[in-house]
Write a protein that holds these residues in place. Structure first.
Motif, PDB file in Angstrom:
ATOM      1  N   LEU A  52      12.196  15.334  21.933  1.00 60.16           N
ATOM      2  CA  LEU A  52      11.955  16.770  21.846  1.00 60.16           C
ATOM      3  C   LEU A  52      11.125  17.116  20.616  1.00 60.16           C
ATOM      4  N   ILE A  53      10.494  18.263  20.676  1.00 58.26           N
ATOM      5  CA  ILE A  53       9.728  18.748  19.530  1.00 58.26           C
ATOM      6  C   ILE A  53      10.669  19.527  18.605  1.00 58.26           C
ATOM      7  N   ALA A  54      10.607  19.221  17.312  1.00 63.05           N
ATOM      8  CA  ALA A  54      11.366  19.999  16.328  1.00 63.05           C
ATOM      9  C   ALA A  54      10.482  21.160  15.885  1.00 63.05           C
ATOM     10  N   HIS A  55      10.973  22.381  16.075  1.00 67.33           N
ATOM     11  CA  HIS A  55      10.203  23.577  15.723  1.00 67.33           C
ATOM     12  C   HIS A  55      10.628  24.064  14.342  1.00 67.33           C
ATOM     13  N   ILE A  56       9.641  24.280  13.485  1.00 65.58           N
ATOM     14  CA  ILE A  56       9.955  24.692  12.116  1.00 65.58           C
ATOM     15  C   ILE A  56       9.288  26.034  11.790  1.00 65.58           C
ATOM     16  N   SER A  57       9.843  26.701  10.753  1.00 66.03           N
ATOM     17  CA  SER A  57       9.259  27.995  10.357  1.00 66.03           C
ATOM     18  C   SER A  57       8.530  27.892   9.025  1.00 66.03           C
ATOM     19  N   GLY A  58       8.665  26.764   8.344  1.00 71.35           N
ATOM     20  CA  GLY A  58       7.997  26.618   7.050  1.00 71.35           C
ATOM     21  C   GLY A  58       7.922  25.149   6.660  1.00 71.35           C
ATOM     22  N   ILE A  59       7.043  24.857   5.708  1.00 77.57           N
ATOM     23  CA  ILE A  59       6.819  23.464   5.308  1.00 77.57           C
ATOM     24  C   ILE A  59       8.071  22.852   4.679  1.00 77.57           C
ATOM     25  N   ASN A  60       8.917  23.682   4.056  1.00 75.04           N
ATOM     26  CA  ASN A  60      10.158  23.134   3.484  1.00 75.04           C
ATOM     27  C   ASN A  60      11.010  22.453   4.555  1.00 75.04           C
ATOM     28  N   MET A  61      10.919  22.964   5.797  1.00 74.65           N
ATOM     29  CA  MET A  61      11.701  22.346   6.877  1.00 74.65           C
ATOM     30  C   MET A  61      11.103  21.001   7.295  1.00 74.65           C
ATOM     31  N   LEU A  62       9.775  20.879   7.159  1.00 75.22           N
ATOM     32  CA  LEU A  62       9.118  19.616   7.516  1.00 75.22           C
ATOM     33  C   LEU A  62       9.667  18.494   6.638  1.00 75.22           C
ATOM     34  N   GLU A  63       9.897  18.825   5.391  1.00 75.03           N
ATOM     35  CA  GLU A  63      10.381  17.811   4.445  1.00 75.03           C
ATOM     36  C   GLU A  63      11.770  17.290   4.805  1.00 75.03           C
ATOM     37  N   LYS A  64      12.531  18.094   5.560  1.00 74.97           N
ATOM     38  CA  LYS A  64      13.856  17.630   5.984  1.00 74.97           C
ATOM     39  C   LYS A  64      13.754  16.605   7.110  1.00 74.97           C
ATOM     40  N   LEU A  65      12.579  16.564   7.778  1.00 75.64           N
ATOM     41  CA  LEU A  65      12.461  15.770   8.998  1.00 75.64           C
ATOM     42  C   LEU A  65      11.663  14.483   8.832  1.00 75.64           C
ATOM     43  N   ILE A  66      10.677  14.511   7.930  1.00 76.44           N
ATOM     44  CA  ILE A  66       9.747  13.379   7.905  1.00 76.44           C
ATOM     45  C   ILE A  66       9.647  12.767   6.515  1.00 76.44           C
ATOM     46  N   LYS A  67       9.123  11.529   6.476  1.00 80.60           N
ATOM     47  CA  LYS A  67       9.118  10.766   5.228  1.00 80.60           C
ATOM     48  C   LYS A  67       7.992  11.194   4.305  1.00 80.60           C
ATOM     49  N   SER A  68       6.788  11.338   4.863  1.00 76.45           N
ATOM     50  CA  SER A  68       5.663  11.695   3.994  1.00 76.45           C
ATOM     51  C   SER A  68       4.580  12.395   4.800  1.00 76.45           C
ATOM     52  N   ILE A  69       3.755  13.141   4.098  1.00 78.95           N
ATOM     53  CA  ILE A  69       2.645  13.850   4.748  1.00 78.95           C
ATOM     54  C   ILE A  69       1.344  13.229   4.263  1.00 78.95           C
ATOM     55  N   SER A  70       0.563  12.717   5.197  1.00 78.99           N
ATOM     56  CA  SER A  70      -0.720  12.101   4.824  1.00 78.99           C
ATOM     57  C   SER A  70      -1.753  13.205   4.567  1.00 78.99           C
ATOM     58  N   PRO A  71      -2.861  12.855   3.900  1.00 77.01           N
ATOM     59  CA  PRO A  71      -3.918  13.856   3.697  1.00 77.01           C
ATOM     60  C   PRO A  71      -4.428  14.435   5.025  1.00 77.01           C
ATOM     61  N   THR A  72      -4.537  13.583   6.061  1.00 78.09           N
ATOM     62  CA  THR A  72      -4.982  14.087   7.373  1.00 78.09           C
ATOM     63  C   THR A  72      -3.992  15.109   7.911  1.00 78.09           C
ATOM     64  N   ALA A  73      -2.707  14.781   7.799  1.00 74.71           N
ATOM     65  CA  ALA A  73      -1.674  15.704   8.285  1.00 74.71           C
ATOM     66  C   ALA A  73      -1.796  17.029   7.544  1.00 74.71           C
ATOM     67  N   MET A 126       4.976  24.111  14.262  1.00 71.30           N
ATOM     68  CA  MET A 126       5.315  25.440  13.767  1.00 71.30           C
ATOM     69  C   MET A 126       4.709  26.438  14.749  1.00 71.30           C
ATOM     70  N   PRO A 127       5.543  27.081  15.574  1.00 66.71           N
ATOM     71  CA  PRO A 127       4.992  27.952  16.615  1.00 66.71           C
ATOM     72  C   PRO A 127       4.386  29.216  16.028  1.00 66.71           C
ATOM     73  N   ASP A 128       3.356  29.728  16.681  1.00 67.08           N
ATOM     74  CA  ASP A 128       2.684  30.936  16.204  1.00 67.08           C
ATOM     75  C   ASP A 128       3.212  32.135  16.968  1.00 67.08           C
ATOM     76  N   HIS A 129       4.489  32.430  16.756  1.00 63.61           N
ATOM     77  CA  HIS A 129       5.092  33.583  17.414  1.00 63.61           C
ATOM     78  C   HIS A 129       6.117  34.176  16.457  1.00 63.61           C
ATOM     79  N   PRO A 130       5.981  35.458  16.140  1.00 65.19           N
ATOM     80  CA  PRO A 130       6.866  36.029  15.110  1.00 65.19           C
ATOM     81  C   PRO A 130       8.340  35.923  15.463  1.00 65.19           C
ATOM     82  N   MET A 131       8.681  36.055  16.756  1.00 67.63           N
ATOM     83  CA  MET A 131      10.099  35.986  17.123  1.00 67.63           C
ATOM     84  C   MET A 131      10.617  34.555  16.967  1.00 67.63           C
ATOM     85  N   ALA A 132       9.790  33.576  17.348  1.00 64.29           N
ATOM     86  CA  ALA A 132      10.211  32.174  17.206  1.00 64.29           C
ATOM     87  C   ALA A 132      10.400  31.845  15.727  1.00 64.29           C
TER      88      ALA A 132
END
Ligand code: TXA
Ligand code: MG
Length: 526
Positions: A256-277, A314-320
């Motif tokens: 499944l896709i993990a939906h996040i509302s901010g970059i702080n949540m990304l840090e809870k899920l993944i090990k590192s962010i590459s420059p491309t990412a 990160m979905p582009d919908h204010p309600m999400a």
């Protein structure tokens, strides 16, 4: 200004001795586009539903417009210009059969400390006195948190719309304020019926806050995104995520896709962010792009299909976004369709497919994009397109250079298939057996059992759910598979679960575990 004179207010008092109800409407962003400070009628652009909705509201409510035109106080527009625009709107509405009882216009800036901006809701009280309006039975609709506090202070009920600036200020709004995606849905709340006269609300439609509360307590909430509706559960609650598969009737556990509302949540899920990412995130989030990363250990197997990777967007919908923020955790969500059916792009599509029981739905109207997100893996040097979708590959390649397009059979042959494949595959052959478990005669054989059993086994045994719950079995499946797989066994015998609940899904997952997945791309599996 179109205020009624004393005579007509006297007529009101005389013929309408009962207290009346009113709807106070904000102008910019609520009944029409907010295009900045308007000085001329030709800039007025009503929303598609404005006329129909106001017409219906006025059958039960007096209508007032309360508008803040601080551009006058700031010297950016003129009082005459505002007067002209309001006059034009009023005439237009009148010709459409809609009577605005009175316009209330504040032209001051915050510094002016004017009567109209006093915490006491000056205009509401004025209307109450002049027209005998009962504020406790009245509503304010606006796209700014000020409109809501204004309603609160006057004892009226505030409804917040996401049109205009509503989306931008949503996070400043108190949690108990009802939020609507447009004027029609706010009016539906007031009138207690659909404004297009056709459909009725499903009983499981709920507010953003109720949807978030449902997620916080381990339940499921379907929600709108810009692509399609998703059926969500808290990523870090595997039992809740198992519920998604159960409700969708999926015969297979897709990751499944993990939906996040901010970059702080990304840090809870993944090990590192590459420059491309980082570049892709800056360019396209929030938006219809899902990125696959190496996951942190705490992301449950049932979310990732047992893979060492996790898909995030990160979905582009204010309600999400607001739902995820209030749930205070990333939300795992597939599209909210029943297995094998097309993805829903309205809340009613969701109800048609999934019924009304076992989850809640936030109605956000029709989805803007209408197709699922593009899925791109960033696990290897070169990005790999796993599913084409709402964001074109061309736009991605402008940032990353050429991406690889691979099919599922190709994925299997890559050096570390586990990092890209959409399903975890053990190395040890799995054998799926029917019936009651038997004692294990052969050496180097592992057993995977559904529930507690009295059979004697010489080899290693995994019990998926001692208490016999199919969803608990689903939650434990991947870890059990992996433990057995690491034991250098010659075979693993798994016994079929009863086909209730998630039993069928677990059985299918086990039977596919040792054989290559059929010739499907991840997108087709959905
Ligand atoms: O627009 C969308 O993406 C919608 C909305 C709700 O966000 N969601 C959606 O989810 O379409 P779903 O579950 O229907 O599709 C997810 C896709 C599948 O093709 C799945 O195989 C792939 O993403 N996927 C998820 N996790 C993955 C992973 N770790 N590795 C590879 N592919 C993955
Ligand atoms: Mg406004």
């Amino acid at each position: 200004m179109r205020d009624l004179d004393l005579f007509s207010s006297w007529i009101y008092e005389y013929f309408m001795p009962d207290k009346r109800k009113a709807v106070f409407l904000d102008r910019d962003g609520t009944i029409m586009q907010d295009s900045g400070y308007l000085n001329s009628p030709d800039q007025v652009e009503f929303f598609d539903d404005t006329i129909a909705v106001l017409y219906q509201l006025q059958s039960e409510y007096e209508l007032f417009i309360v508008t803040n035109q601080s551009g006058v106080g700031k010297g950016l527009i003129t009082a005459e210009g505002v007067e002209k625009v309001n006059g034009y709107i009023d005439d237009y509405l009148r010709r459409s059969g809609i009577i605005i009882r009175e316009w209330f216009v504040c032209t001051h800036t915050t510094e002016d400390n004017c009567e109209c901006k006093k915490p006491k809701p000056y205009f509401l009280n004025l209307a109450a006195e002049k027209y005998g309006i009962d504020l406790s039975q009245s509503w304010v609709i606006g796209d700014h948190p000020h409109d809501i506090s204004f309603a609160d202070n006057g004892g009226a009920k505030g409804l917040y719309v996401l049109t205009g600036h509503g989306a931008k200020h949503l996070s400043e709004l108190p949690h108990d304020v009802p939020v609507f995606h447009n004027l029609s849905s706010a009016a539906e709340r007031i009138l207690g019926r659909k404004t297009d006269g056709s459909k009725t609300d499903a009983p499981n439609f709920c507010s953003i806050e109720d949807g978030a509360a449902q997620l916080r307590k381990g339940g499921l909430t379907a929600f709108p995104t810009e692509t399609v509706y998703g059926l969500g559960a808290d990523v870090f609650n595997p039992e809740a995520v198992a519920g998604i598969f159960q409700l969708k009737g999926r015969p297979l556990f897709n990751p499944l896709i993990a939906h996040i509302s901010g970059i702080n949540m990304l840090e809870k899920l993944i090990k590192s962010i590459s420059p491309t990412a980082e570049k892709l995130i800056n360019a396209f989030w929030p938006g219809p792009l899902t990125l696959v990363f190496e996951k942190k250990d705490n992301v449950p197997d049932i979310v990732t299909g047992g893979n060492p990777t996790v898909a995030v967007r990160m979905p582009d919908h204010p309600m999400a976004l607001e739902l995820i923020r209030r749930a205070d955790s990333p939300i795992a969500a597939p599209s909210a369709n029943a297995f094998g059916k097309t993805s829903p792009t309205t809340a009613l599509h969701v109800v048609e497919q999934l019924g009304v029981d076992g989850y809640k739905i936030i109605d956000g109207g029709a989805c803007r994009v209408g197709v699922e997100s593009t899925v791109l893996s960033l696990v290897h040097e070169t990005p790999v397109l796993l599913r084409p979708g709402g964001l074109s590959v061309e736009r991605i390649e402008e940032i990353t250079g050429p991406v690889e397009h691979v099919t599922e059979p190709q994925l299997k042959n890559l050096e570390s298939p586990g990092l890209l494949a959409s399903h975890y595959s053990p190395h040890t052959p799995f054998i799926l057996k029917n019936g009651e478990p038997e004692p294990n005669p052969e050496p180097a054989t592992g057993l995977m059992l559904f529930c507690e059993s009295s059979i004697y086994s010489a080899g290693p045994v995994e019990i998926l759910s001692p208490a016999g719950s199919t969803s608990e079995a689903a939650v434990n499946l991947y870890a059990a598979m992996r433990r057995l797989d690491k034991m250098d066994l010659e075979r693993i015998i798994a016994y079929r679960l009863p086909e209730r609940g998630l039993g069928k899904a677990v059985n299918d997952r086990i039977s596919k575990a040792s054989v290559p997945a059929p010739n499907m791309t991840p997108a087709e599996e959905e």
